[in-house]
Design a protein around this motif. Structure first.
Motif, PDB file in Angstrom:
ATOM      1  N   MET A   1       3.820 -22.179  10.041  1.00 42.18           N
ATOM      2  CA  MET A   1       4.789 -21.097   9.851  1.00 42.18           C
ATOM      3  C   MET A   1       4.616 -20.028  10.914  1.00 42.18           C
ATOM      4  O   MET A   1       3.489 -19.653  11.267  1.00 42.18           O
ATOM      5  CB  MET A   1       4.608 -20.477   8.460  1.00 42.18           C
ATOM      6  CG  MET A   1       4.962 -21.401   7.291  1.00 42.18           C
ATOM      7  SD  MET A   1       4.629 -20.625   5.697  1.00 42.18           S
ATOM      8  CE  MET A   1       5.783 -19.253   5.777  1.00 42.18           C
ATOM      9  N   GLU A   2       5.740 -19.531  11.400  1.00 37.66           N
ATOM     10  CA  GLU A   2       5.705 -18.513  12.452  1.00 37.66           C
ATOM     11  C   GLU A   2       4.968 -17.256  12.004  1.00 37.66           C
ATOM     12  O   GLU A   2       4.227 -16.641  12.776  1.00 37.66           O
ATOM     13  CB  GLU A   2       7.129 -18.154  12.856  1.00 37.66           C
ATOM     14  CG  GLU A   2       7.214 -17.012  13.856  1.00 37.66           C
ATOM     15  CD  GLU A   2       8.619 -16.453  13.974  1.00 37.66           C
ATOM     16  OE1 GLU A   2       8.773 -15.422  14.638  1.00 37.66           O
ATOM     17  OE2 GLU A   2       9.541 -17.044  13.389  1.00 37.66           O
ATOM     18  N   ILE A   3       5.138 -16.907  10.748  1.00 39.11           N
ATOM     19  CA  ILE A   3       4.581 -15.663  10.246  1.00 39.11           C
ATOM     20  C   ILE A   3       3.055 -15.647  10.328  1.00 39.11           C
ATOM     21  O   ILE A   3       2.441 -14.583  10.485  1.00 39.11           O
ATOM     22  CB  ILE A   3       5.057 -15.434   8.794  1.00 39.11           C
ATOM     23  CG1 ILE A   3       4.738 -14.007   8.341  1.00 39.11           C
ATOM     24  CG2 ILE A   3       4.427 -16.427   7.845  1.00 39.11           C
ATOM     25  CD1 ILE A   3       5.337 -13.678   6.991  1.00 39.11           C
ATOM     26  N   LEU A   4       2.439 -16.825  10.252  1.00 38.40           N
ATOM     27  CA  LEU A   4       0.977 -16.906  10.284  1.00 38.40           C
ATOM     28  C   LEU A   4       0.421 -16.884  11.706  1.00 38.40           C
ATOM     29  O   LEU A   4      -0.801 -16.893  11.881  1.00 38.40           O
ATOM     30  CB  LEU A   4       0.516 -18.176   9.570  1.00 38.40           C
ATOM     31  CG  LEU A   4       0.842 -18.253   8.073  1.00 38.40           C
ATOM     32  CD1 LEU A   4       0.373 -19.573   7.480  1.00 38.40           C
ATOM     33  CD2 LEU A   4       0.199 -17.084   7.329  1.00 38.40           C
ATOM     34  N   ASN A   5       1.269 -16.858  12.696  1.00 36.33           N
ATOM     35  CA  ASN A   5       0.807 -16.790  14.078  1.00 36.33           C
ATOM     36  C   ASN A   5       0.367 -15.394  14.478  1.00 36.33           C
ATOM     37  O   ASN A   5      -0.265 -15.219  15.525  1.00 36.33           O
ATOM     38  CB  ASN A   5       1.914 -17.263  15.036  1.00 36.33           C
ATOM     39  CG  ASN A   5       2.227 -18.742  14.867  1.00 36.33           C
ATOM     40  OD1 ASN A   5       1.367 -19.525  14.469  1.00 36.33           O
ATOM     41  ND2 ASN A   5       3.463 -19.127  15.166  1.00 36.33           N
ATOM     42  N   TYR A   6       0.715 -14.418  13.673  1.00 39.83           N
ATOM     43  CA  TYR A   6       0.401 -13.032  14.003  1.00 39.83           C
ATOM     44  C   TYR A   6      -0.768 -12.549  13.148  1.00 39.83           C
ATOM     45  O   TYR A   6      -0.763 -12.697  11.918  1.00 39.83           O
ATOM     46  CB  TYR A   6       1.617 -12.134  13.769  1.00 39.83           C
ATOM     47  CG  TYR A   6       2.823 -12.529  14.581  1.00 39.83           C
ATOM     48  CD1 TYR A   6       2.946 -12.138  15.916  1.00 39.83           C
ATOM     49  CD2 TYR A   6       3.830 -13.308  14.027  1.00 39.83           C
ATOM     50  CE1 TYR A   6       4.048 -12.507  16.673  1.00 39.83           C
ATOM     51  CE2 TYR A   6       4.937 -13.689  14.772  1.00 39.83           C
ATOM     52  CZ  TYR A   6       5.040 -13.285  16.089  1.00 39.83           C
ATOM     53  OH  TYR A   6       6.125 -13.658  16.834  1.00 39.83           O
TER      54      TYR A   6
ATOM     55  N   TYR B   1       8.775  -8.854   6.354  1.00 41.48           N
ATOM     56  CA  TYR B   1       8.614  -9.269   7.742  1.00 41.48           C
ATOM     57  C   TYR B   1       9.926  -9.755   8.339  1.00 41.48           C
ATOM     58  O   TYR B   1      10.325  -9.357   9.443  1.00 41.48           O
ATOM     59  CB  TYR B   1       7.549 -10.360   7.834  1.00 41.48           C
ATOM     60  CG  TYR B   1       7.452 -11.025   9.181  1.00 41.48           C
ATOM     61  CD1 TYR B   1       6.813 -10.392  10.244  1.00 41.48           C
ATOM     62  CD2 TYR B   1       8.014 -12.286   9.412  1.00 41.48           C
ATOM     63  CE1 TYR B   1       6.734 -10.999  11.494  1.00 41.48           C
ATOM     64  CE2 TYR B   1       7.942 -12.897  10.641  1.00 41.48           C
ATOM     65  CZ  TYR B   1       7.297 -12.246  11.684  1.00 41.48           C
ATOM     66  OH  TYR B   1       7.229 -12.844  12.924  1.00 41.48           O
ATOM     67  N   TYR B   2      10.622 -10.615   7.607  1.00 44.15           N
ATOM     68  CA  TYR B   2      11.835 -11.229   8.154  1.00 44.15           C
ATOM     69  C   TYR B   2      13.054 -10.305   8.106  1.00 44.15           C
ATOM     70  O   TYR B   2      13.929 -10.390   8.962  1.00 44.15           O
ATOM     71  CB  TYR B   2      12.147 -12.525   7.412  1.00 44.15           C
ATOM     72  CG  TYR B   2      11.247 -13.672   7.798  1.00 44.15           C
ATOM     73  CD1 TYR B   2      11.348 -14.259   9.052  1.00 44.15           C
ATOM     74  CD2 TYR B   2      10.290 -14.160   6.913  1.00 44.15           C
ATOM     75  CE1 TYR B   2      10.528 -15.312   9.422  1.00 44.15           C
ATOM     76  CE2 TYR B   2       9.457 -15.217   7.272  1.00 44.15           C
ATOM     77  CZ  TYR B   2       9.582 -15.784   8.526  1.00 44.15           C
ATOM     78  OH  TYR B   2       8.760 -16.823   8.899  1.00 44.15           O
TER      79      TYR B   2
END
Length: 297
Positions: free
Chosen positions: A1-6, A238-239
């Motif tokens: 998931m993109e959110i976990l990249n940050y 976030y989104y």
């Protein structure tokens, strides 16, 4: 998931899960004690701790914890000894906490009300690694108390006089509940915010009570609702770029409304079953029907 990249979102999600666990875990005892708004009052007092943290260049989370714990103890002492003027003393404590927070943060070098905003309403991007460490330690304390002493805390929350007769240290347990609530407020303030944390303590418990009446089931469902709402609110924030605290609280209220609607048919069926059971018992009692019809037996 993109959110976990940050990294900041990883920290925010971890904090959200811990808040979702701890807030309902303490809130269930506050609801039983009819002190649903206690978290709101402690949040006001904790604002002074946040301001002092900025003023003294120390961790606002730890300073808020210390001040909130002291404030919660004072609240319990007022409840014991305040009598008729207790509500006035509590009001001064709450308003003084708010005023102290605003004053101290404006006296701090480079401080302004903008610095206080993230603590009042929550902020994802400002959750630091030090905040996560503090939240983990404080959450561990809350879970140990609320789970390890659940029988004693429940007994005191239900009936203080009965608990005292059975030999439980009622005042010590009341103080422990107040201190645990204070710690929970500071755990949640980075995600939900000081002004909204009370809702996360109370609403999941109220929602769980729509489905069950047993303490253990209510505890488990309330924590599940809390975790689901905090994760959902954090991801939505976030989104959609909306405030996390407000999003989490609105999701929790939405769950409460949905469960209330779903639980209504169940409540009606229970009421009908209870009525049929009472009728059957009445029919089994000799002479009961004659008495009910106005015939003297």
């Amino acid at each position: 998931m993109e959110i976990l990249n940050y990294a900041f979102m990883q920290r925010a999600l971890l904090a959200a899960v811990l808040v979702g666990i701890t807030a309902p875990a303490v809130g269930i005892y506050l609801v039983q004690r009819r002190q649903a708004l206690m978290g709101d009052g402690i949040g006001h007092v904790a604002m002074t701790g946040v301001g002092l943290g900025f003023l003294l260049s120390t961790s606002p989370v730890w300073m808020a914890t210390a001040v909130a714990v002291v404030g919660s103890v004072i609240m319990e002492l007022i409840r014991w000894y305040g009598r008729t003027r207790g509500d006035i003393a509590l009001a001064m404590l709450f308003y003084g906490g708010m005023a102290g927070g605003v004053m101290f943060i404006n006296l701090a070098p480079g401080g302004s009300n903008a610095n206080l905003s993230s603590y009042l309403f929550g902020s994802l991007s400002t959750v630091s690694q030090d905040d996560v460490t503090a939240i983990c330690l404080l959450a561990a304390f809350v879970v140990l108390v609320t789970v390890g002493l659940r029988r004693q805390l429940f007994a005191v929350s239900q009936d203080e006089e009965f608990a005292r007769v059975t030999g439980l240290p009622v005042r010590a347990l009341n103080l422990l509940t107040a201190v645990t609530a204070a710690v929970t407020v500071t755990v949640a303030m980075r995600v939900v915010g000081l002004l909204l944390v009370s809702a996360l303590m109370v609403v999941p418990v109220a929602a769980a009570q729509q489905l069950t009446r047993s303490f253990a089931a209510t505890f488990a469902i309330a924590v599940a609702i809390g975790v689901t709402a905090t994760i959902g609110g954090t991801v939505t924030s976030y989104y959609q770029d909306v405030p996390p605290g407000a999003t989490i609280v609105l999701l929790t209220i939405g769950v409460f409304i949905a469960l209330t609607i779903l639980a209504a048919p169940l409540a009606r069926r229970r009421a009908r079953s209870a009525a049929r059971g009472d009728a059957a018992c009445t029919a089994d009692v000799p002479g009961a029907r004659g008495t009910a019809d106005g015939v003297k037996v």
